[in-house]
Design a protein around this motif. Structure first.
Motif, mmCIF file in Angstrom:
data_model
loop_
_atom_site.group_PDB
_atom_site.id
_atom_site.type_symbol
_atom_site.label_atom_id
_atom_site.label_comp_id
_atom_site.label_asym_id
_atom_site.label_seq_id
_atom_site.Cartn_x
_atom_site.Cartn_y
_atom_site.Cartn_z
ATOM 1 N N TYR A 154 0.846 -1.186 0.000
ATOM 2 C CA TYR A 154 0.000 0.000 0.000
ATOM 3 C C TYR A 154 0.880 1.234 0.000
ATOM 4 O O TYR A 154 1.867 1.284 0.741
ATOM 5 C CB TYR A 154 -0.896 0.026 1.238
ATOM 6 C CG TYR A 154 -2.047 -0.945 1.166
ATOM 7 C CD1 TYR A 154 -3.162 -0.663 0.402
ATOM 8 C CD2 TYR A 154 -2.012 -2.152 1.863
ATOM 9 C CE1 TYR A 154 -4.222 -1.555 0.336
ATOM 10 C CE2 TYR A 154 -3.063 -3.042 1.799
ATOM 11 C CZ TYR A 154 -4.166 -2.735 1.031
ATOM 12 O OH TYR A 154 -5.209 -3.606 0.970
ATOM 13 N N GLN A 160 2.720 8.081 7.239
ATOM 14 C CA GLN A 160 2.697 6.627 7.344
ATOM 15 C C GLN A 160 3.572 6.036 6.247
ATOM 16 O O GLN A 160 3.396 6.366 5.079
ATOM 17 C CB GLN A 160 1.245 6.182 7.134
ATOM 18 C CG GLN A 160 0.901 4.848 7.721
ATOM 19 C CD GLN A 160 -0.567 4.546 7.430
ATOM 20 O OE1 GLN A 160 -1.437 5.400 7.498
ATOM 21 N NE2 GLN A 160 -0.842 3.330 7.063
ATOM 22 N N ARG A 169 3.158 0.194 3.285
ATOM 23 C CA ARG A 169 2.999 -1.025 4.058
ATOM 24 C C ARG A 169 2.869 -2.220 3.115
ATOM 25 O O ARG A 169 2.006 -2.244 2.240
ATOM 26 C CB ARG A 169 1.747 -0.919 4.916
ATOM 27 C CG ARG A 169 1.603 -2.064 5.904
ATOM 28 C CD ARG A 169 0.356 -1.880 6.730
ATOM 29 N NE ARG A 169 0.439 -0.716 7.599
ATOM 30 C CZ ARG A 169 1.089 -0.701 8.767
ATOM 31 N NH1 ARG A 169 1.729 -1.777 9.171
ATOM 32 N NH2 ARG A 169 1.096 0.377 9.502
ATOM 33 N N ALA A 226 1.597 -5.631 2.257
ATOM 34 C CA ALA A 226 0.523 -6.496 2.744
ATOM 35 C C ALA A 226 0.657 -7.921 2.224
ATOM 36 O O ALA A 226 0.228 -8.864 2.872
ATOM 37 C CB ALA A 226 -0.835 -5.922 2.350
ATOM 38 N N PRO A 256 -3.759 -14.568 10.918
ATOM 39 C CA PRO A 256 -4.072 -13.587 11.948
ATOM 40 C C PRO A 256 -4.592 -12.284 11.341
ATOM 41 O O PRO A 256 -4.449 -12.065 10.145
ATOM 42 C CB PRO A 256 -2.725 -13.333 12.631
ATOM 43 C CG PRO A 256 -1.807 -14.386 12.154
ATOM 44 C CD PRO A 256 -2.344 -14.914 10.885
ATOM 45 N N ASN A 257 -5.163 -11.432 12.176
ATOM 46 C CA ASN A 257 -5.643 -10.139 11.697
ATOM 47 C C ASN A 257 -4.503 -9.365 11.056
ATOM 48 O O ASN A 257 -3.389 -9.347 11.566
ATOM 49 C CB ASN A 257 -6.226 -9.312 12.854
ATOM 50 C CG ASN A 257 -7.464 -9.980 13.427
ATOM 51 O OD1 ASN A 257 -7.596 -10.124 14.622
ATOM 52 N ND2 ASN A 257 -8.343 -10.403 12.569
ATOM 53 N N GLY A 258 -4.804 -8.763 9.926
ATOM 54 C CA GLY A 258 -3.801 -7.956 9.242
ATOM 55 C C GLY A 258 -2.790 -8.765 8.459
ATOM 56 O O GLY A 258 -1.745 -8.261 8.075
ATOM 57 N N SER A 259 -3.103 -10.038 8.189
ATOM 58 C CA SER A 259 -2.124 -10.863 7.482
ATOM 59 C C SER A 259 -2.217 -10.702 5.976
ATOM 60 O O SER A 259 -1.365 -11.212 5.259
ATOM 61 C CB SER A 259 -2.325 -12.327 7.860
ATOM 62 O OG SER A 259 -3.649 -12.710 7.622
ATOM 63 N N GLY A 260 -3.224 -10.002 5.482
ATOM 64 C CA GLY A 260 -3.294 -9.739 4.048
ATOM 65 C C GLY A 260 -4.396 -10.477 3.305
ATOM 66 O O GLY A 260 -4.437 -10.440 2.086
ATOM 67 N N LYS A 261 -5.308 -11.123 4.041
ATOM 68 C CA LYS A 261 -6.363 -11.889 3.377
ATOM 69 C C LYS A 261 -7.298 -11.000 2.570
ATOM 70 O O LYS A 261 -7.586 -11.267 1.404
ATOM 71 C CB LYS A 261 -7.182 -12.668 4.419
ATOM 72 C CG LYS A 261 -6.355 -13.573 5.295
ATOM 73 C CD LYS A 261 -7.217 -14.285 6.317
ATOM 74 C CE LYS A 261 -7.908 -13.374 7.297
ATOM 75 N NZ LYS A 261 -7.019 -12.651 8.207
ATOM 76 N N SER A 262 -7.766 -9.935 3.190
ATOM 77 C CA SER A 262 -8.692 -9.058 2.466
ATOM 78 C C SER A 262 -7.994 -8.357 1.318
ATOM 79 O O SER A 262 -8.599 -8.105 0.277
ATOM 80 C CB SER A 262 -9.305 -8.030 3.411
ATOM 81 O OG SER A 262 -10.086 -8.677 4.381
ATOM 82 N N THR A 263 -6.728 -8.072 1.496
ATOM 83 C CA THR A 263 -5.952 -7.476 0.409
ATOM 84 C C THR A 263 -5.924 -8.424 -0.781
ATOM 85 O O THR A 263 -6.164 -8.021 -1.919
ATOM 86 C CB THR A 263 -4.519 -7.180 0.882
ATOM 87 O OG1 THR A 263 -4.581 -6.354 2.039
ATOM 88 C CG2 THR A 263 -3.716 -6.495 -0.189
ATOM 89 N N GLN A 313 -16.913 -9.122 3.098
ATOM 90 C CA GLN A 313 -17.007 -9.176 4.557
ATOM 91 C C GLN A 313 -18.092 -8.219 5.053
ATOM 92 O O GLN A 313 -18.840 -8.525 5.959
ATOM 93 C CB GLN A 313 -15.645 -8.794 5.140
ATOM 94 C CG GLN A 313 -15.536 -9.047 6.613
ATOM 95 C CD GLN A 313 -14.104 -8.887 7.106
ATOM 96 O OE1 GLN A 313 -13.168 -8.725 6.342
ATOM 97 N NE2 GLN A 313 -13.945 -8.943 8.400
ATOM 98 N N GLU A 333 -14.825 -13.938 5.160
ATOM 99 C CA GLU A 333 -15.456 -14.117 6.472
ATOM 100 C C GLU A 333 -16.979 -14.031 6.394
ATOM 101 O O GLU A 333 -17.585 -13.158 7.004
ATOM 102 C CB GLU A 333 -14.913 -13.084 7.461
ATOM 103 C CG GLU A 333 -13.430 -13.313 7.714
ATOM 104 C CD GLU A 333 -12.863 -12.368 8.757
ATOM 105 O OE1 GLU A 333 -13.573 -12.111 9.732
ATOM 106 O OE2 GLU A 333 -11.722 -11.919 8.591
ATOM 107 N N HIS A 348 -11.935 -17.324 10.463
ATOM 108 C CA HIS A 348 -11.132 -17.501 11.670
ATOM 109 C C HIS A 348 -11.681 -18.646 12.505
ATOM 110 O O HIS A 348 -11.202 -18.917 13.595
ATOM 111 C CB HIS A 348 -11.144 -16.233 12.520
ATOM 112 C CG HIS A 348 -10.459 -15.080 11.867
ATOM 113 N ND1 HIS A 348 -9.115 -15.077 11.593
ATOM 114 C CD2 HIS A 348 -10.926 -13.895 11.415
ATOM 115 C CE1 HIS A 348 -8.797 -13.937 11.010
ATOM 116 N NE2 HIS A 348 -9.881 -13.207 10.889
#
Ligand SMILES: Nc1ncnc2c1ncn2[C@@H]1O[C@H](COP(=O)(O)OP(=O)(O)OP(=O)(O)O)[C@@H](O)[C@H]1O
Ligand SMILES: [Mg+2]
Lengths: 322, 262
Positions: A11, A17, A20, A22, A41-48, A87, A164, A197
């Motif tokens: 990103y 910032q 990042r 992803a 885990p949260n923020g691991s890049g799945k939605s990306t 989601q 999800e 999850h």
């Protein structure tokens, strides 16, 4: 069916910032007709990853092919095959259930009797059949979720992406939802990629992939992943748990954990399990009601691999247990 | 085409189902017109426009204001659609990107036309006379202008994430477009710098188109060289904004190129 090669996504940063990353050099293939679970885990890049797969973001590098169509060169061909359950809700709350389905049908070029038939078919399993006239904002959360799934089934996608999908559903709605999804998926040999999850949803998947920090940590069938963990659990149900626990640690040098009336011996190497069982039985048979060997659940695998709860991760191959 | 119609239908249905919105969208311009118009009628004496009362002068300007507000309303729904998730479902559907733009613009235009027609219906009762032939000319002009406004709104609202941000844009950009269009005062008696701004403003040209049929028969209007120039400007405005909107929708966010360091 879905071929992801060397996919990276970073990103863009802002003044406050830094950029990042992803996804980093991700390779993943989902075979046609497979039901594949993606977790991490949260923020691991799945939605990306999902945003890229449905063409809403262009990756920094790498390529994606869906049913032989290159995503960056022919996004329209990919959109025709694809069904997506986001989601977050993607329906118009101010319109009725039937109206939402009608708009969705038109977006996918369905009309007239064809659209009506498909609608019947898509709703046949749901609790929405006699609520077509209701406005979506008068539905319960679970019913609104059923509408999302019905919408996607209506267009008979060859590839279905679900991010999800069961968040916010009660356990029985979740079961119904997954049963239908699985049945429809088998009947039509649809390719499904779903993030979750909740590992009970993944136990009967064809394929599971675990992502962390944009890197694929593990992939394979649920069975193979459990085996990779390289540990089994021995569960003993003794007459007197406290007494037996003392004797096990004093006489055999073991460290049993007490759970209610049970004693559990975790982290047993599969090669040693039988020998251990024999040793315990020959010594303490009269003290024991029952004894069993348990495979670790996928959730144990997840926690182990992603290094949660202080357990040291031992990499994608998980070969040598700690 | 079916996609455009069903997206536009959605827009229109949502509007129609809020009766207070329909009443407000007619009532507010009507009150605006009555109060401002009646108030200024006594002092409104621009040279060269002796036979025209301010109420008559202001009437096309209020029509223009309705088109502007309809466009603002439909632009705000873009931001809401994105926020509430409906838009993501449309974006992944196999529809041409232009259909997404046209659906929104057609919906906004349909709403604007409904309001305008109601406003035109009450014209005879408030002393504005419009021959049927002129009316037949006013309607396509209103449609064209409305397409210009809604697609401009689309272009501005597409990248925005909050309706509050859009309100700012509306106040400092869209409203001045209308105020400097000659809706409130004639373009002929303003300071020089303002004259140039007003000439460059496409909304002024839309208003020129709209005013002509109120004062002359269609035959004369079409022969007017001013008409041809303004029509060209408004067409270019509407088509240009539609095209830019399509480019905007087609553009998806990109990741920054991979660097060798990690
Ligand atoms: N629009 C964005 N701008 C900058 N960074 C982003 C953006 N969206 C996501 N990220 C970052 O990218 C990483 C991956 O996020 P992503 O949403 O893909 O995670 P996820 O696996 O879906 O997590 P979750 O399980 O919580 O849904 C995170 O570190 C997140 O902060
Ligand atoms: Mg996510």
């Amino acid at each position: 069916m879905i071929d992801i090669r060397n996919l990276s996504h970073t990103y863009p940063g802002t003044r406050k910032q830094p950029p990042r990353a992803a996804l980093r050099n991700l390779d993943l293939s989902v075979r046609e007709g497979h039901f594949c679970i993606l977790s991490g885990p949260n923020g691991s890049g799945k939605s990306t990853l999902f945003r890229i797969l449905c063409g809403m973001a262009r990756p920094s590098g790498g390529s994606v092919e869906i049913a032989g169509h290159d995503l960056s060169r022919d996004p329209m061909a990919v959109r025709r095959l694809l069904g997506v359950v986001f989601q977050s809700p993607a329906v118009d709350k101010h319109l009725g259930v039937g109206e939402n389905l009608a708009i969705h049908a038109r977006l996918y070029g369905l009309r007239g009797t064809e659209a009506a038939l498909r609608r019947e078919e898509a709703l046949e399993w749901s609790d929405l059949r006699n609520r077509l006239g209701d406005r979506v904002d008068t539905l319960s959360g679970g019913l609104a979720r059923q509408l999302e799934l019905a919408k996607c089934l209506m267009t008979r996608p060859r590839v279905l992406l679900l991010d999800e999908p069961t968040t916010g559903l009660d356990p029985s709605s979740r079961r119904n939802f997954l049963d239908v999804l699985r049945r429809v998926q088998r009947e039509r040999s649809m390719t499904v990629l779903m993030t979750t999850h909740i590992f009970s949803e993944a136990e009967d998947a064809d394929f599971v992939a675990i992502l962390k920090d944009g890197v694929l940590l593990a992939e394979g069938t649920p069975q193979r992943l459990r085996e990779q963990l390289g540990r089994e659990v021995v569960v003993i149900s003794p007459r007197d748990p406290a007494a037996l626990a003392d004797r096990l640690s004093a006489e055999l040098g073991l460290t049993p954990l007490r759970h209610g009336d049970e004693l559990r011996l975790d982290e047993v190497e599969p090669a040693e399990t039988l020998a251990l069982l024999e040793r315990i039985l020959t010594r303490y048979r009269p003290e024991i009601h029952s004894i069993s060997i348990k495979q670790p659940a996928l959730e144990d695998v997840f926690i182990h691999i992603t290094g949660g709860n202080g357990i040291k991760a031992n990499g994608a191959n998980g070969g040598n247990g700690s | 085409m079916g996609v455009v119609i069903s997206l536009a239908w959605r827009e229109y249905t949502r509007f129609i189902r809020q009766p207070h919105r329909v009443i407000g969208s007619i009532g507010q311009p009507l009150l605006f017109w009555l109060f401002l118009g009646s108030g200024f009628t006594g002092s409104f004496r621009p040279p060269g426009m002796e036979g025209v009362t301010y109420l008559e002068f202001f009437y096309p300007g209020v029509l223009m204001m309705m088109l502007l507000f309809a466009s603002i309303f439909s632009s705000i729904t873009i931001i809401e659609d994105r926020d509430q998730g409906f838009l993501q479902g449309v974006l992944v559907a196999p529809v041409p990107r232009m259909a997404i733009v046209l659906g929104k613009v057609a919906g906004g235009t349909a709403i604007a036309m409904l309001q305008s027609l109601l406003f035109l219906l009450i014209a005879p009762f408030v002393g504005i006379s419009l021959a049927p032939a002129s009316l037949a000319m006013v309607i396509p002009i209103l449609i064209l202008t409305s397409v210009g406004f809604t697609s401009l709104g689309f272009l501005l609202a597409w990248g925005m994430r909050s309706t509050a941000g859009f309100h700012a844009v509306m106040m400092i950009f869209l409203m001045p477009l209308w105020m400097l269009s000659g809706a409130l005062f004639p373009i002929t008696h303003v300071p020089g710098w303002m004259h140039w701004i007003m000439l460059a403003n496409p909304v002024s040209h839309a208003l020129t188109l709209l005013r002509l049929p109120f004062h002359a028969m269609p035959g004369q209007v079409v022969g007017d060289p001013e008409f041809a120039v303004s029509l060209a400007v408004v067409l270019a405005w509407a088509l240009g904004c539609l095209y830019l909107s399509m480019l905007r929708v087609r553009r998806v966010e990109r990741g920054v190129p991979v660097s060798s360091s990690n």
